[in-house]
Design an enzyme around this catalytic site. Structure first.
Site, PDB file in Angstrom:
ATOM      1  N   ASP A 179      29.213  54.007  43.168  1.00  0.00           N
ATOM      2  CA  ASP A 179      30.566  53.454  43.231  1.00  0.00           C
ATOM      3  C   ASP A 179      31.256  53.474  41.880  1.00  0.00           C
ATOM      4  O   ASP A 179      32.481  53.481  41.806  1.00  0.00           O
ATOM      5  CB  ASP A 179      30.497  52.018  43.767  1.00  0.00           C
ATOM      6  CG  ASP A 179      31.866  51.385  43.904  1.00  0.00           C
ATOM      7  OD1 ASP A 179      32.682  51.916  44.678  1.00  0.00           O
ATOM      8  OD2 ASP A 179      32.129  50.380  43.220  1.00  0.00           O
ATOM      9  N   VAL A 260      37.701  46.699  45.506  1.00  0.00           N
ATOM     10  CA  VAL A 260      38.988  47.388  45.417  1.00  0.00           C
ATOM     11  C   VAL A 260      38.944  48.539  44.421  1.00  0.00           C
ATOM     12  O   VAL A 260      39.989  49.089  44.083  1.00  0.00           O
ATOM     13  CB  VAL A 260      40.116  46.411  45.024  1.00  0.00           C
ATOM     14  CG1 VAL A 260      40.296  45.350  46.091  1.00  0.00           C
ATOM     15  CG2 VAL A 260      39.841  45.781  43.661  1.00  0.00           C
ATOM     16  N   ARG A 261      37.738  48.912  43.957  1.00  0.00           N
ATOM     17  CA  ARG A 261      37.670  50.020  43.003  1.00  0.00           C
ATOM     18  C   ARG A 261      38.188  51.310  43.621  1.00  0.00           C
ATOM     19  O   ARG A 261      38.836  52.121  42.940  1.00  0.00           O
ATOM     20  CB  ARG A 261      36.246  50.203  42.496  1.00  0.00           C
ATOM     21  CG  ARG A 261      36.127  51.304  41.436  1.00  0.00           C
ATOM     22  CD  ARG A 261      34.733  51.415  40.840  1.00  0.00           C
ATOM     23  NE  ARG A 261      34.493  50.342  39.884  1.00  0.00           N
ATOM     24  CZ  ARG A 261      33.534  49.450  39.993  1.00  0.00           C
ATOM     25  NH1 ARG A 261      32.729  49.475  41.045  1.00  0.00           N
ATOM     26  NH2 ARG A 261      33.364  48.522  39.079  1.00  0.00           N
ATOM     27  N   ALA A 262      37.928  51.534  44.900  1.00  0.00           N
ATOM     28  CA  ALA A 262      38.410  52.758  45.556  1.00  0.00           C
ATOM     29  C   ALA A 262      39.930  52.814  45.557  1.00  0.00           C
ATOM     30  O   ALA A 262      40.522  53.883  45.326  1.00  0.00           O
ATOM     31  CB  ALA A 262      37.873  52.838  46.983  1.00  0.00           C
ATOM     32  N   VAL A 265      41.051  53.688  41.965  1.00  0.00           N
ATOM     33  CA  VAL A 265      40.761  55.086  41.629  1.00  0.00           C
ATOM     34  C   VAL A 265      41.732  56.018  42.350  1.00  0.00           C
ATOM     35  O   VAL A 265      42.255  56.976  41.761  1.00  0.00           O
ATOM     36  CB  VAL A 265      39.305  55.425  41.984  1.00  0.00           C
ATOM     37  CG1 VAL A 265      39.068  56.934  41.912  1.00  0.00           C
ATOM     38  CG2 VAL A 265      38.350  54.706  41.045  1.00  0.00           C
TER      39      VAL A 265
END
Length: 368
Positions: A179, A260-262, A265
């Protein structure tokens, strides 16, 4: 035995001279790797995206593409992280002896400092110790490296394009580390006969005369390098409209990702994509163009795929084994089902009767 210059002075001169710098394969000469090329260009425009993880079998131009990207960037170093490197070799260390004797804090730079402004390449990143991978991804995401030792701290800029490669057959990255990579591209062996011949012919021509092939692509490489520099300058002015932010969130929810990293990104990659195209605002189409690059290695098993019209070329390719699966929630298949995802070949448990042990009795008293 050392070479005797009196016997072969020509060999002595050639041995002492430095080897010529090899000519890298031109970035624009790569065939059939549009998704990989786009992902590498996006992180070149914005290294804060978090790097690119390239998965695939041997011989699919993973390292060739990384070296070609470094050659595309103006005066960019290309640094390789060895598998046997220590944490001090990676992030650097401080000289305690100098600090105690003269009070000066001197930093012995590591590989991340040497890669500043260029490409840090990690071959077989899935075989690196987790501590190294975690430290590496921290620096790549923040652009700042902090070296601490015995209460002394030193910080320096470390902005580089992180490129990691792996062959899933040799082991997987933990989901938590997967991730942390911003984008991912999964390559496959070429199955089209004409495309395969085109790749082979291009490589044979390059091996025969690298300088001639580089000269043929010089104009295209120069134009592409100028586009990257222009996009880097435009990047801070590119805005995210509300509809683009909402669309990124909807795609992330449909993929069942953690955190919420996706979303972040996707939006950063969409901003880099818009900057490459010379636009100052992100569109929903920009988010769709980078969605699979950001979601492929984060998507949970059984989650929805993007629609074919919104997905980049990698969306039509099968997912690598176990990628995007959350290890904490994965449920094993029942034993003996014969499923390829379960414990294949395992025998069901067989009940075994138990026997109550006989009473041991009481030991006789000890004689005086």
């Amino acid at each position: 035995m050392p070479l005797n210059p009196a016997i072969r002075p020509d060999l002595h001169a050639s041995a002492s001279a430095s080897a010529p710098e090899p000519v890298p394969f031109p970035f624009t000469a790569l065939v059939g790797q549009q998704a990989l090329q786009r992902a590498l260009l996006l992180v070149a425009v914005d290294p804060g995206i978090g790097g690119v993880l390239i998965g695939g079998p041997r011989g699919t131009a993973k390292s060739t593409a990384a070296r070609a990207l470094a050659a595309l960037l103006p005066q960019a170093p290309f640094v390789t992280l060895p598998l046997a490197a220590s944490l001090e070799q990676l992030v650097g260390t401080l000289s305690i002896e100098d600090a105690l004797q003269s009070g000066a804090v001197r930093l012995s730079p590591g590989l991340v400092a040497r890669a500043h402004g260029g490409v840090l390449y990690v071959d077989e990143v899935n075989l690196l110790p987790d501590a190294l991978v975690d430290a590496l991804l921290d620096v790549a995401a923040s652009g700042v490296n902090t070296v601490e030792r015995d209460g002394i701290s030193q910080r320096h800029a470390a902005r580089f394009v992180l490129v990691g490669t792996m062959n899933p057959e040799e082991g997987e990255l933990r989901p938590q580390l997967l991730d942390r990579f911003g984008l991912s591209v999964w390559l496959h062996n070429p199955t089209d006969a004409q495309q395969r011949q085109q790749i082979v012919r291009g490589r044979l021509l390059f091996d025969a005369d690298p300088k001639a092939v580089a000269a043929d692509h010089a104009d295209a490489l120069q134009n592409l390098a100028a586009s990257v520099l222009d996009a880097q300058a435009l990047l801070p002015r590119v805005q995210w409209p509300d509809d683009a932010v909402a669309h990124a969130g909807a795609l992330a929810l449909a993929a069942g990702v953690d955190g919420v990293r996706a979303d972040l990104v996707m939006l950063r990659a969409a901003r880099a994509s818009a900057a490459l195209d010379g636009r100052d605002a992100v569109t929903v189409a920009d988010v769709d163009a980078v969605a699979e690059l950001a979601l492929h290695h984060r998507r949970q098993v059984g989650a929805q795929q993007p629609t074919p019209s919104a997905a980049p070329p990698t969306a039509q390719k099968p997912q690598a084994p176990n990628q995007g699966q959350n290890a904490s929630t994965a449920q094993p298949e029942s034993a003996g089902t014969g499923s390829a995802d379960g414990d294949w070949g395992a025998m069901p448990p067989v009940p075994v009767g138990t026997v109550r042990p006989a009473a041991a009795g009481v030991l006789p008293p000890k004689k005086a």
